[in-house]
Design an enzyme around this catalytic site. Structure first.
Site, PDB file in Angstrom:
ATOM      1  N   ALA A 129       0.856  -1.201   0.000  1.00  0.00           N
ATOM      2  CA  ALA A 129       0.000   0.000   0.000  1.00  0.00           C
ATOM      3  C   ALA A 129       0.881   1.237   0.000  1.00  0.00           C
ATOM      4  O   ALA A 129       1.378   1.661   1.039  1.00  0.00           O
ATOM      5  CB  ALA A 129      -0.918   0.000   1.221  1.00  0.00           C
ATOM      6  N   GLY A 130       1.082   1.776  -1.206  1.00  0.00           N
ATOM      7  CA  GLY A 130       1.862   2.993  -1.355  1.00  0.00           C
ATOM      8  C   GLY A 130       0.947   4.153  -1.694  1.00  0.00           C
ATOM      9  O   GLY A 130       0.436   4.855  -0.822  1.00  0.00           O
ATOM     10  N   ILE A 156       9.750   4.057   6.149  1.00  0.00           N
ATOM     11  CA  ILE A 156       9.386   5.035   7.181  1.00  0.00           C
ATOM     12  C   ILE A 156      10.614   5.891   7.501  1.00  0.00           C
ATOM     13  O   ILE A 156      11.567   5.425   8.134  1.00  0.00           O
ATOM     14  CB  ILE A 156       8.836   4.344   8.442  1.00  0.00           C
ATOM     15  CG1 ILE A 156       7.725   3.366   8.052  1.00  0.00           C
ATOM     16  CG2 ILE A 156       8.343   5.388   9.438  1.00  0.00           C
ATOM     17  CD1 ILE A 156       6.588   3.967   7.224  1.00  0.00           C
ATOM     18  N   ARG A 276      33.982  29.343 -16.968  1.00  0.00           N
ATOM     19  CA  ARG A 276      34.663  28.265 -17.683  1.00  0.00           C
ATOM     20  C   ARG A 276      34.861  28.665 -19.144  1.00  0.00           C
ATOM     21  O   ARG A 276      33.912  29.061 -19.833  1.00  0.00           O
ATOM     22  CB  ARG A 276      33.820  26.987 -17.598  1.00  0.00           C
ATOM     23  CG  ARG A 276      34.243  25.854 -18.525  1.00  0.00           C
ATOM     24  CD  ARG A 276      35.522  25.205 -18.099  1.00  0.00           C
ATOM     25  NE  ARG A 276      35.742  23.946 -18.819  1.00  0.00           N
ATOM     26  CZ  ARG A 276      36.881  23.269 -18.795  1.00  0.00           C
ATOM     27  NH1 ARG A 276      37.906  23.719 -18.080  1.00  0.00           N
ATOM     28  NH2 ARG A 276      37.004  22.133 -19.461  1.00  0.00           N
ATOM     29  N   GLU A 376       5.497  11.209  -0.869  1.00  0.00           N
ATOM     30  CA  GLU A 376       4.397  12.161  -0.627  1.00  0.00           C
ATOM     31  C   GLU A 376       3.448  12.249  -1.834  1.00  0.00           C
ATOM     32  O   GLU A 376       2.848  13.284  -2.099  1.00  0.00           O
ATOM     33  CB  GLU A 376       4.939  13.565  -0.287  1.00  0.00           C
ATOM     34  CG  GLU A 376       6.024  13.604   0.758  1.00  0.00           C
ATOM     35  CD  GLU A 376       5.627  12.929   2.063  1.00  0.00           C
ATOM     36  OE1 GLU A 376       4.433  12.630   2.250  1.00  0.00           O
ATOM     37  OE2 GLU A 376       6.518  12.680   2.889  1.00  0.00           O
TER      38      GLU A 376
END
Length: 397
Positions: A129-130, A156, A276, A376
């Site tokens: 379960a993501g 976690i 550069r 998230e």
């Protein structure tokens, strides 16, 4: 919307910028090489951030926090986001969910977190379960006045340095109202406060990963772990509503942190392109490089505007049409995380082989950028939220 900084916000940005340069940057190489933030260093950063008012800046003043509004928090997180994640996170930001604490919970969990005496972590994700949190299998079953927890959580973050876990577990199944729209059982979710060391609760080392060295993930296992009803956070079966409130804020936080990394990578790329030399001129004068900078700035500014607009809406009263919506938070996270991926990659391209050397922070920023489009809420989930928000009003006409 007007995003001109107030004098207070300018002071906040300057304080945070100086803190990052003096208290975090000097330890980045150590953390990157060791994969750890020493306990003494962690305490040092906490104490210093408490001293200057950066710790728990997201929590209301009447609870002892800094009382910063959402836009000011974005500005703070943007500056902190320039540094290594493990170091940056040590500048504590207690979960907003803890404001749901009542009675003795406040004394045991909320106030110690605000004072820097305790640290929380959130346990939602499971191996199965993501993105679909409603399908979580970790369950809490009533046994008299107690709940018995069984199941596993993984990925976690920073659980290894936390004093307690804000655990989300299934406490039932919602009735099916519309079978035509039903995709499977929708779990009722409840949030619990679980102390480290509780019998039946074991913490294990998580997975080694390419991103955020020193910022560990852990596996949490619950085997007939007994909790009293006093450890329920909020109301039974209302954990998903608490989680939804939290996710909007964390997506905004992720967006702001990504802006800070965009800034650092972009500034390094501009400085290199301006100094550069190849073929008797600075490489920034070649369109192949100069146009990259232009595209990087375009994405950086667009992400900033979208994120700050969402934060400004979050400051509005939640009962007004101006309040931040799920779509606003999704747009902020999507735009900022994808801008970071693009800018980090192009910055390395401008540097060439040197960009991949650990002497510079670019390879770290590039590695760390990858996970931002996953946790998230993946980029696909953000697009789903946005598209549904656009179509729902038309479908209901």
């Amino acid at each position: 919307m007007n995003f001109d900084h107030t004098e207070e916000q300018l002071r906040l940005i300057e304080t945070a910028k100086r803190f990052v340069e003096e208290e975090l940057y000097p330890y980045e190489e150590e953390v990157e090489k060791s994969g750890e933030v020493r306990a003494e260093l962690r305490r040092q950063i906490i104490d210093r951030s408490l001293e200057i008012g950066l710790y728990a800046a997201n929590m209301p003043e009447h609870l002892g926090g800094g009382g910063l509004d959402a836009l000011s928090m974005c500005m703070l997180d943007r500056e902190l986001g320039r540094a290594n994640m493990a170091l940056q996170y040590t500048v504590g930001r207690p979960s907003n969910i803890l404001q749901a604490c009542v009675g003795e919970q406040r004394e045991k969990y909320l106030f110690p977190c605000i004072k820097g005496e305790k640290t929380d972590c959130l346990a939602m994700t499971e191996p199965g379960a993501g993105s679909d949190l409603r399908s979580m299998s970790c369950k809490a079953e009533r046994d008299g006045d107690d709940f018995v927890i069984n199941g596993t959580k993984h990925f976690i973050s920073h659980a290894d340095v936390a004093d307690f876990v804000i655990l989300f577990a299934a406490t039932g199944v919602e009735p099916i109202i519309d079978k035509s729209r039903h995709r499977g059982p929708r779990k009722k979710i409840t949030a619990f406060l679980v102390d480290m060391g509780t019998p039946g609760f074991m913490l294990r080392k998580g997975y080694d990963n390419v991103s955020h060295r020193g910022y560990h993930n852990c596996i949490l296992e619950f085997d007939n772990c007994r909790l009293s009803s006093s450890q329920v956070l909020g109301e039974v079966d209302q954990g998903f509503e608490i989680a939804n409130d939290w996710l909007g804020n964390t997506r905004l936080q992720v967006a702001a942190i990504c802006l800070g990394r965009c800034d650092r990578a972009f500034e390094l790329a501009c400085e290199y392109a301006a100094t550069r030399k190849q073929f008797n001129q600075t490489i920034g004068k070649f369109q192949g490089v100069g146009f990259k900078l232009a595209d990087m700035e375009l994405r950086r500014r667009a992400a900033q505007l979208i994120t700050y607009q969402a934060a400004a809406k979050a400051n509005a009263n939640s009962n007004t049409n101006a309040a931040m919506s799920d779509m606003d938070a999704a747009l902020a996270k999507l735009s900022a995380t994808e801008a970071l991926a693009f800018i980090a990659d192009e910055a390395i391209q401008i540097y060439g082989g040197m960009g991949l050397m650990s002497d510079l922070p670019l390879e770290r920023i590039w590695r760390d950028a990858r996970v931002e489009r996953i946790w998230e809420g993946t980029s696909e989930i953000q697009r789903l939220i946005i598209s549904r928000s656009l179509l729902r009003p038309l479908e209901n006409q």
